[in-house]
Design an enzyme around this catalytic site. Structure first.
Site, mmCIF file in Angstrom:
data_model
loop_
_atom_site.group_PDB
_atom_site.id
_atom_site.type_symbol
_atom_site.label_atom_id
_atom_site.label_comp_id
_atom_site.label_asym_id
_atom_site.label_seq_id
_atom_site.Cartn_x
_atom_site.Cartn_y
_atom_site.Cartn_z
ATOM 1 N N LYS A 1 0.873 -1.184 0.000
ATOM 2 C CA LYS A 1 0.000 0.000 0.000
ATOM 3 C C LYS A 1 0.901 1.223 0.000
ATOM 4 C CE LYS A 1 -4.438 0.996 0.206
ATOM 5 N NZ LYS A 1 -5.598 0.142 -0.119
ATOM 6 N N ASP B 1 -7.102 4.219 -4.474
ATOM 7 C CA ASP B 1 -7.708 4.105 -3.139
ATOM 8 C C ASP B 1 -8.314 5.487 -2.868
ATOM 9 O OD1 ASP B 1 -7.774 2.114 -0.684
ATOM 10 O OD2 ASP B 1 -7.338 4.054 0.194
HETATM 11 P P1 NDP Z 1 -12.904 7.775 -2.728
HETATM 12 O O1 NDP Z 1 -11.824 8.754 -2.553
HETATM 13 O O2 NDP Z 1 -13.479 7.542 -4.079
HETATM 14 O O3 NDP Z 1 -14.122 8.090 -1.757
HETATM 15 C C1 NDP Z 1 -13.918 8.172 -0.378
HETATM 16 C C2 NDP Z 1 -15.230 8.567 0.287
HETATM 17 O O4 NDP Z 1 -15.083 8.427 1.690
HETATM 18 C C3 NDP Z 1 -15.602 10.006 0.032
HETATM 19 O O5 NDP Z 1 -16.985 10.138 0.067
HETATM 20 C C4 NDP Z 1 -14.935 10.706 1.211
HETATM 21 O O6 NDP Z 1 -15.516 11.957 1.543
HETATM 22 C C5 NDP Z 1 -15.186 9.715 2.314
HETATM 23 N N1 NDP Z 1 -14.142 9.860 3.329
HETATM 24 C C6 NDP Z 1 -12.803 9.783 3.144
HETATM 25 N N2 NDP Z 1 -12.154 10.019 4.289
HETATM 26 C C7 NDP Z 1 -13.107 10.250 5.216
HETATM 27 C C8 NDP Z 1 -13.063 10.553 6.583
HETATM 28 N N3 NDP Z 1 -11.900 10.661 7.246
HETATM 29 N N4 NDP Z 1 -14.254 10.701 7.230
HETATM 30 C C9 NDP Z 1 -15.429 10.595 6.568
HETATM 31 N N5 NDP Z 1 -15.528 10.328 5.256
HETATM 32 C C10 NDP Z 1 -14.384 10.150 4.594
HETATM 33 O O7 NDP Z 1 -12.317 6.394 -2.144
HETATM 34 P P2 NDP Z 1 -12.832 4.904 -2.365
HETATM 35 O O8 NDP Z 1 -14.291 4.866 -2.553
HETATM 36 O O9 NDP Z 1 -11.947 4.286 -3.385
HETATM 37 O O10 NDP Z 1 -12.441 4.226 -0.972
HETATM 38 C C11 NDP Z 1 -13.346 4.148 0.113
HETATM 39 C C12 NDP Z 1 -12.909 3.038 1.061
HETATM 40 O O11 NDP Z 1 -12.879 1.793 0.344
HETATM 41 C C13 NDP Z 1 -11.503 3.186 1.658
HETATM 42 O O12 NDP Z 1 -11.487 2.614 2.942
HETATM 43 C C14 NDP Z 1 -10.638 2.326 0.732
HETATM 44 O O13 NDP Z 1 -9.460 1.892 1.364
HETATM 45 C C15 NDP Z 1 -11.594 1.177 0.472
HETATM 46 N N6 NDP Z 1 -11.356 0.362 -0.719
HETATM 47 C C16 NDP Z 1 -11.257 0.918 -1.962
HETATM 48 C C17 NDP Z 1 -11.063 0.113 -3.066
HETATM 49 C C18 NDP Z 1 -11.030 0.653 -4.448
HETATM 50 O O14 NDP Z 1 -10.955 -0.160 -5.387
HETATM 51 N N7 NDP Z 1 -11.104 1.951 -4.664
HETATM 52 C C19 NDP Z 1 -10.910 -1.335 -2.935
HETATM 53 C C20 NDP Z 1 -11.112 -1.835 -1.595
HETATM 54 C C21 NDP Z 1 -11.299 -0.989 -0.532
HETATM 55 P P3 NDP Z 1 -14.744 13.325 1.196
HETATM 56 O O15 NDP Z 1 -14.994 13.526 -0.259
HETATM 57 O O16 NDP Z 1 -15.367 14.340 2.072
HETATM 58 O O17 NDP Z 1 -13.290 13.091 1.515
HETATM 59 O O1 2IT Z 2 -7.909 -1.626 -0.621
HETATM 60 C C1 2IT Z 2 -7.877 -2.133 -1.766
HETATM 61 O O2 2IT Z 2 -8.026 -3.338 -1.947
HETATM 62 C C2 2IT Z 2 -7.681 -1.234 -2.903
HETATM 63 N N1 2IT Z 2 -7.625 -0.018 -2.716
HETATM 64 C C3 2IT Z 2 -7.529 -1.790 -4.291
HETATM 65 C C4 2IT Z 2 -6.124 -2.259 -4.518
HETATM 66 C C5 2IT Z 2 -5.821 -2.710 -5.918
HETATM 67 O O3 2IT Z 2 -4.632 -3.009 -6.146
HETATM 68 O O4 2IT Z 2 -6.696 -2.763 -6.779
#
Ligand code: NDP
Ligand code: 2IT
Length: 451
Positions: free
Chosen positions: A130, A170
């Site tokens: 990561k 992420d």
């Molecule tokens: P994005 O940046 O697309 O969206 C993040 C969302 O979460 C936004 O709505 C953001 O709001 C909110 N957020 C972020 N930080 C905070 C905080 N401290 N408190 C409250 N709300 C918060 O990210 P993703 O959708 O990609 O990721 C979301 C989660 O999913 C994370 O935990 C990530 O690690 C996990 N994840 C993502 C994957 C992927 O493929 N993208 C795969 C597996 C897990 P704001 O706009 O106000 O910051």
């Molecule tokens: O937390 C996760 O699994 C991710 N942000 C996706 C990682 C990836 O390599 O697609």
């Protein structure tokens, strides 16, 4: 045995905390895994002697570097970049890049640790890693984001590669940022390779990668619900976040017949009792992905909705909750409120969104509860499928990728049931995912000797 296992966890955690002070998120993630694995480890002299868990909890390598860049006013800005290369026993390091002001070593180590088990669960050959930076993309112009990404990669490029370490998106890193990072990487290396996943469809990306995490969470939840003869049909769903994972979890849940009533961002949440249907979700996607605006606007656009500033959506009545924003966003009190409101299923889209207290509440009330490392694995699984397509230099159809994603999520569910079923029949998905994810990595480490 229980006493021995508890002693093992206490000793192990005392040493881990002493070696890694001031890293609360990392301690939290490791403790959960150590608690699941302790009964196995204390009954297996080989695992103990070979110090498998001790080695898994020590990153193979951590790179920390300066990221200087020029903002639109011509001023110098300085951020800190990181890549945690946690474990390469079963494949190249693989995991996302996070750009958020809260990013620090503790958060990236917890994420890289979780990633090792998650990637193993997908059955694809990917190790755990990561990375990220404390860079805040909010309010930055496209030009500033590009300048930052180029500077970030000007150091990181020497540490990554298609057979070494393959980053992806992420929080704060989506298609735009992957494009800028890939472009700079390609320029510096003079090679067109699959070193990043989440690429655009026309330049090596996989169909369905943007949708994969959110869709995968719903596929996993479908499997959990089916164990109790339930489905999404007619259910009310509370989702947190409004980014990549939240958007596609909302889309799939709606397609499966549920009504999604909440979405949020770090400023607050919106509650729409009429449901965030396909058309309203399209508005959310434009609002967040194109205009990069706040979720509050939703309540101004749709009078059926109310906006709650500074709050999280867990007090709303729902059958299914899907936390899709960030770590520790759902605490013990929130969990009690969900249970009191009749929630039957919690499927995590984010990484470690529920605190240990919240997990204890869910499990003591026998809810269907899945940890992120199981239910959000569809994102990295589809990244693995993107790597395969890149190696073959071909592209599968959306249907082919969806079918593979679906079967991977079903398989992860089966593994959780296999390793996590308690004597009373309750499936402890935390235990199932931790043990299931550990097996393959541990066996590979045993085979590869003391490295
Ligand atoms: P994005 O940046 O697309 O969206 C993040 C969302 O979460 C936004 O709505 C953001 O709001 C909110 N957020 C972020 N930080 C905070 C905080 N401290 N408190 C409250 N709300 C918060 O990210 P993703 O959708 O990609 O990721 C979301 C989660 O999913 C994370 O935990 C990530 O690690 C996990 N994840 C993502 C994957 C992927 O493929 N993208 C795969 C597996 C897990 P704001 O706009 O106000 O910051
Ligand atoms: O937390 C996760 O699994 C991710 N942000 C996706 C990682 C990836 O390599 O697609």
């Amino acid at each position: 045995m229980e006493k021995l296992a508890k002693q093992y966890v206490d000793n192990f955690m005392t040493q881990l905390i002493a070696r890694n002070p001031n890293e609360p998120e990392f301690h939290q993630a490791v403790r959960e895994v150590a608690e699941s694995l302790a009964p196995y480890i204390v009954s297996d002299p080989v695992l103990q002697k070979m110090k498998i868990l001790e080695r898994i909890a020590e990153p193979e390598r951590v790179v920390i570097f300066r990221v200087p860049w020029l903002n639109d006013k011509g001023e110098i800005e300085i951020n800190r970049g990181y890549r945690v290369q946690m474990n390469s026993a079963i494949g190249p390091y693989k995991g996302g890049i996070r750009f958020h002001p809260s990013v620090n070593l503790s958060i990236l180590k917890f994420l890289a640790f979780e990633q090792t088990f998650k990637n193993s669960l997908t059955t694809l050959p990917m190790g755990g890693g990561k990375g990220g930076s404390d860079f805040n993309p909010k309010g930055k112009s496209d030009n500033e984001v590009m300048k930052f990404c180029q500077s970030f990669i000007t150091e990181l490029f020497r540490h990554i590669g298609q057979d070494t370490d393959v980053p992806a998106g992420d929080i704060g890193v989506g298609g735009r940022e992957i494009g800028f990072m890939f472009g700079q990487y390609k320029r510096l290396r003079d090679e067109f390779t699959g070193t990043f996943t989440g690429k655009g469809l026309d330049w090596g990306g996989s169909p369905l990668r943007p949708e994969a995490t959110g869709y995968g969470v719903c596929y996993f939840a479908q499997e959990m619900l089916a164990t109790r003869g339930e489905s999404f049909e007619g259910k009310t769903v509370a989702i947190s976040g409004s980014g990549n994972v939240a958007q596609y979890a909302a889309e799939k849940a709606t397609q499966l017949g549920a009504k999604v009533v909440t979405m949020s961002d770090s400023s607050g949440y919106i509650y729409d009792p009429d449901g965030i249907d396909a058309k309203k979700l399209e508005y959310v996607m434009t609002l967040k992905n194109v205009f990069r605006e706040r979720i509050k606007e939703y309540a101004e656009r749709y009078p059926s909705a109310q906006y709650f500033p500074g709050e999280r959506p867990w007090g709303v009545k729902c059958d299914i909750a899907m936390p899709c924003a960030t770590q520790n966003e759902l605490n013990g009190e929130n969990a009690k409120a969900l249970v009191a409101n009749g929630c039957i299923c919690v499927a995590e889209g984010a990484n470690m969104p529920s605190t240990p207290e919240a997990i204890a509440v869910f499990q003591s009330h026998k809810l269907l509860y899945s940890p992120g490392k199981a239910s959000n694995a569809g994102g990295v699984a589809t990244s693995g499928l993107e790597m395969s397509q890149n190696s073959w230099r071909l592209q599968w159809t959306r249907e082919e990728v969806d079918q593979k994603l679906h079967s991977i999520m079903k398989n992860i569910h089966e593994v959780c049931v296999q390793y996590g079923t308690e004597p009373d029949g309750y499936v402890n998905y935390v235990k199932g995912a931790n043990i299931g994810g550990f097996m393959k990595v541990a066996n590979a480490m045993l085979a590869q000797g003391c490295v």
